[in-house]
Design a protein around this motif. Structure first.
Motif, mmCIF file in Angstrom:
data_model
loop_
_atom_site.group_PDB
_atom_site.id
_atom_site.type_symbol
_atom_site.label_atom_id
_atom_site.label_comp_id
_atom_site.label_asym_id
_atom_site.label_seq_id
_atom_site.Cartn_x
_atom_site.Cartn_y
_atom_site.Cartn_z
ATOM 1 N N ILE A 251 0.834 -1.203 0.000
ATOM 2 C CA ILE A 251 0.000 0.000 0.000
ATOM 3 C C ILE A 251 0.872 1.257 0.000
ATOM 4 C CG2 ILE A 251 -1.653 1.355 1.369
ATOM 5 C CD1 ILE A 251 -2.867 -1.346 2.263
ATOM 6 N N ASP A 252 1.907 1.270 0.837
ATOM 7 C CA ASP A 252 2.816 2.429 0.857
ATOM 8 C C ASP A 252 3.480 2.628 -0.497
ATOM 9 O OD1 ASP A 252 2.253 2.923 3.519
ATOM 10 O OD2 ASP A 252 4.052 1.920 4.285
ATOM 11 N N GLY A 253 3.912 1.534 -1.096
ATOM 12 C CA GLY A 253 4.589 1.624 -2.388
ATOM 13 C C GLY A 253 3.667 2.116 -3.492
ATOM 14 N N LEU A 254 2.432 1.660 -3.483
ATOM 15 C CA LEU A 254 1.465 2.107 -4.485
ATOM 16 C C LEU A 254 1.189 3.598 -4.335
ATOM 17 C CD1 LEU A 254 -0.999 -0.928 -4.337
ATOM 18 C CD2 LEU A 254 0.482 -0.309 -6.262
ATOM 19 N N ARG A 255 1.103 4.040 -3.099
ATOM 20 C CA ARG A 255 0.889 5.479 -2.872
ATOM 21 C C ARG A 255 2.101 6.286 -3.293
ATOM 22 N NH1 ARG A 255 -2.398 4.594 2.815
ATOM 23 N NH2 ARG A 255 -4.502 4.767 1.911
ATOM 24 N N ASP A 256 3.275 5.771 -3.003
ATOM 25 C CA ASP A 256 4.495 6.463 -3.435
ATOM 26 C C ASP A 256 4.553 6.567 -4.956
ATOM 27 O OD1 ASP A 256 5.332 6.792 -0.830
ATOM 28 O OD2 ASP A 256 6.698 5.075 -0.843
ATOM 29 N N ALA A 257 3.946 5.596 -5.625
ATOM 30 C CA ALA A 257 3.928 5.603 -7.088
ATOM 31 C C ALA A 257 2.812 6.490 -7.644
ATOM 32 C CB ALA A 257 3.742 4.178 -7.610
ATOM 33 N N GLY A 258 2.019 7.094 -6.755
ATOM 34 C CA GLY A 258 0.992 8.036 -7.202
ATOM 35 C C GLY A 258 -0.419 7.498 -7.253
ATOM 36 N N TYR A 259 -0.629 6.294 -6.716
ATOM 37 C CA TYR A 259 -1.959 5.685 -6.767
ATOM 38 C C TYR A 259 -2.613 5.642 -5.392
ATOM 39 C CZ TYR A 259 -0.238 4.100 -11.273
ATOM 40 O OH TYR A 259 0.291 4.058 -12.539
ATOM 41 N N GLU A 260 -3.942 5.841 -5.376
ATOM 42 C CA GLU A 260 -4.713 5.671 -4.147
ATOM 43 C C GLU A 260 -5.589 4.439 -4.311
ATOM 44 O OE1 GLU A 260 -5.535 5.513 -0.706
ATOM 45 O OE2 GLU A 260 -4.355 7.330 -1.115
ATOM 46 N N MET A 261 -5.917 3.802 -3.197
ATOM 47 C CA MET A 261 -6.749 2.612 -3.219
ATOM 48 C C MET A 261 -8.222 3.010 -3.322
ATOM 49 S SD MET A 261 -3.902 1.254 -2.890
ATOM 50 C CE MET A 261 -3.120 2.603 -2.041
ATOM 51 N N VAL A 262 -8.885 2.572 -4.378
ATOM 52 C CA VAL A 262 -10.277 2.948 -4.589
ATOM 53 C C VAL A 262 -11.190 2.234 -3.590
ATOM 54 C CG1 VAL A 262 -10.747 1.124 -6.278
ATOM 55 C CG2 VAL A 262 -12.066 3.251 -6.350
ATOM 56 N N ASP A 263 -12.237 2.926 -3.146
ATOM 57 C CA ASP A 263 -13.239 2.345 -2.262
ATOM 58 C C ASP A 263 -14.208 1.530 -3.121
ATOM 59 O OD1 ASP A 263 -15.383 1.749 -0.608
ATOM 60 O OD2 ASP A 263 -15.480 3.745 0.304
ATOM 61 N N PRO A 264 -14.309 0.221 -2.902
ATOM 62 C CA PRO A 264 -15.189 -0.614 -3.731
ATOM 63 C C PRO A 264 -16.646 -0.177 -3.729
ATOM 64 C CG PRO A 264 -13.687 -1.978 -2.490
ATOM 65 C CD PRO A 264 -13.532 -0.591 -1.939
ATOM 66 N N THR A 265 -17.098 0.501 -2.673
ATOM 67 C CA THR A 265 -18.500 0.947 -2.650
ATOM 68 C C THR A 265 -18.785 1.975 -3.733
ATOM 69 O OG1 THR A 265 -18.077 2.729 -1.025
ATOM 70 C CG2 THR A 265 -18.664 0.556 -0.158
ATOM 71 N N LEU A 266 -17.742 2.543 -4.308
ATOM 72 C CA LEU A 266 -17.910 3.534 -5.369
ATOM 73 C C LEU A 266 -17.934 2.902 -6.751
ATOM 74 C CD1 LEU A 266 -15.496 6.341 -4.092
ATOM 75 C CD2 LEU A 266 -17.974 6.138 -3.728
ATOM 76 N N ILE A 267 -17.749 1.583 -6.806
ATOM 77 C CA ILE A 267 -17.742 0.876 -8.088
ATOM 78 C C ILE A 267 -19.136 0.379 -8.426
ATOM 79 C CG2 ILE A 267 -16.750 -1.042 -9.398
ATOM 80 C CD1 ILE A 267 -14.321 -0.910 -7.558
ATOM 81 N N ALA A 268 -19.607 0.692 -9.590
ATOM 82 C CA ALA A 268 -20.971 0.383 -10.012
ATOM 83 C C ALA A 268 -21.215 -1.111 -10.125
ATOM 84 C CB ALA A 268 -21.283 1.061 -11.339
ATOM 85 N N SER A 269 -22.429 -1.511 -9.789
ATOM 86 C CA SER A 269 -22.914 -2.860 -10.018
ATOM 87 C C SER A 269 -24.415 -2.743 -10.268
ATOM 88 C CB SER A 269 -22.623 -3.767 -8.805
ATOM 89 O OG SER A 269 -23.310 -3.292 -7.665
ATOM 90 N N PRO A 270 -25.029 -3.741 -10.864
ATOM 91 C CA PRO A 270 -26.432 -3.607 -11.289
ATOM 92 C C PRO A 270 -27.471 -3.950 -10.238
ATOM 93 C CG PRO A 270 -25.551 -5.674 -12.059
ATOM 94 C CD PRO A 270 -24.406 -4.958 -11.380
ATOM 95 N N GLU A 271 -27.108 -4.036 -8.944
ATOM 96 C CA GLU A 271 -28.050 -4.501 -7.933
ATOM 97 C C GLU A 271 -29.224 -3.555 -7.702
ATOM 98 O OE1 GLU A 271 -25.892 -1.575 -5.569
ATOM 99 O OE2 GLU A 271 -25.360 -2.982 -7.133
ATOM 100 N N GLU A 272 -29.070 -2.265 -8.085
ATOM 101 C CA GLU A 272 -30.166 -1.322 -7.904
ATOM 102 C C GLU A 272 -31.112 -1.290 -9.093
ATOM 103 O OE1 GLU A 272 -30.795 0.164 -5.198
ATOM 104 O OE2 GLU A 272 -28.958 -0.301 -4.110
ATOM 105 N N ALA A 273 -30.755 -1.987 -10.132
ATOM 106 C CA ALA A 273 -31.566 -1.942 -11.353
ATOM 107 C C ALA A 273 -32.942 -2.558 -11.109
ATOM 108 C CB ALA A 273 -30.852 -2.696 -12.473
#
Length: 273
Positions: A251-273
């Protein structure tokens, strides 16, 4: 970078979880009387509606169905990666809780893809309930980890729904995402995923089951220096001792490389359809 991911992800899609065999993919909410009482009721109803609205999630990302990368829907941050962990909680010595605690302590998030057969034991159920209560997404990784393409429609349906039933029994929520064992699925898997309102999610790269990387230093180094790493990377890892030991550094290395860990709750899925 997307070209690199497209080329190299195919190499790793079919290699994961190779504790058994390789396979190919077929391309898933002071009671008082009179006027005061009315006012109180209105206030409570208003608070309930407000709480309900706050719980609704405005999706910011979706999964690319071809590359399995995390793609912004509108103007969300593109420099993100997704952490995922398969085979949770694997007996007899599961590291799922340790991994989840470290990820949480680092202010990150992840999806834990579970195998239904592991959830038959009380200890495993408690582990997954704890992980879920910590705020992590629980995904479906089938019941017994077969190559789904070798099964009939009915057999695939049983493998998938039995695990979703177990997850729902434990957490009160059915999985929104499914990861096919070995990354191998077909049109029947897609039909079942659609019927279950789930998004099929494979990965862009992972190494912790590969010879030479089943050790803390090696897996930490490759996960942050892999040639496949890029915007929206979908990183596959497992319930393994060396992965647990290395995840803080990853996690530290990914952040040092400029990336943040995405929150899965923000990823779309069709359950509300």
């Amino acid at each position: 970078m997307k070209k690199t991911v497209a080329i190299l992800s195919s190499v790793f899609l079919l290699a994961a979880c190779q504790d058994t065999t390789d396979a190919t993919q077929e391309s898933v909410v002071n009671e008082e009387s009179g006027q005061t009482q009315v006012s109180t009721v209105e206030s409570v109803e208003s608070e309930a509606v407000s709480s309900e609205v706050q719980e609704d999630v405005a999706y910011e990302y979706e999964i690319n169905p071809d590359l399995y990368t995390v793609v912004p829907i509108d103007d969300a941050d593109t420099e993100v990666v997704l952490l995922t962990f398969d085979d949770a909680p694997q007996p007899p010595n599961s590291y799922t809780l340790d991994i989840a605690q470290t990820v949480q302590d680092k202010g990150a998030n992840a999806i834990f893809f579970v195998m239904g057969q592991f959830l038959e034991e009380p200890e495993a159920k408690e582990i997954i309930k704890t992980v879920y209560d910590m705020g992590f997404e629980i995904g479906n990784h089938s019941y017994s980890h077969p190559d789904l393409t070798t099964l009939t429609y009915e057999e695939q349906l049983a493998e998938i729904t039995k695990t979703s039933d177990l997850v729902e029994e434990i957490t009160g929520e059915r999985p929104r995402f499914i990861r096919a064992p070995y990354g191998s699925y077909n049109s029947e898997t897609e039909a079942i995923a659609d019927g279950e309102n789930m998004t099929i999610m494979n990965w862009t790269y992972g190494y912790d089951w590969v010879d030479g990387y089943m050790e803390e230093d090696a897996i930490a180094d490759i996960m942050i220096n892999a040639p496949e790493l890029g915007s929206g990377g979908n990183l596959l890892m497992h319930d393994r001792q060396w992965t647990s030991a290395a995840i803080s550094r990853i996690i530290d290395g990914l952040r040092d490389a400029g990336y943040e860990m995405v929150d899965p709750t923000l990823i779309a899925s069709p359950e509300e359809a």
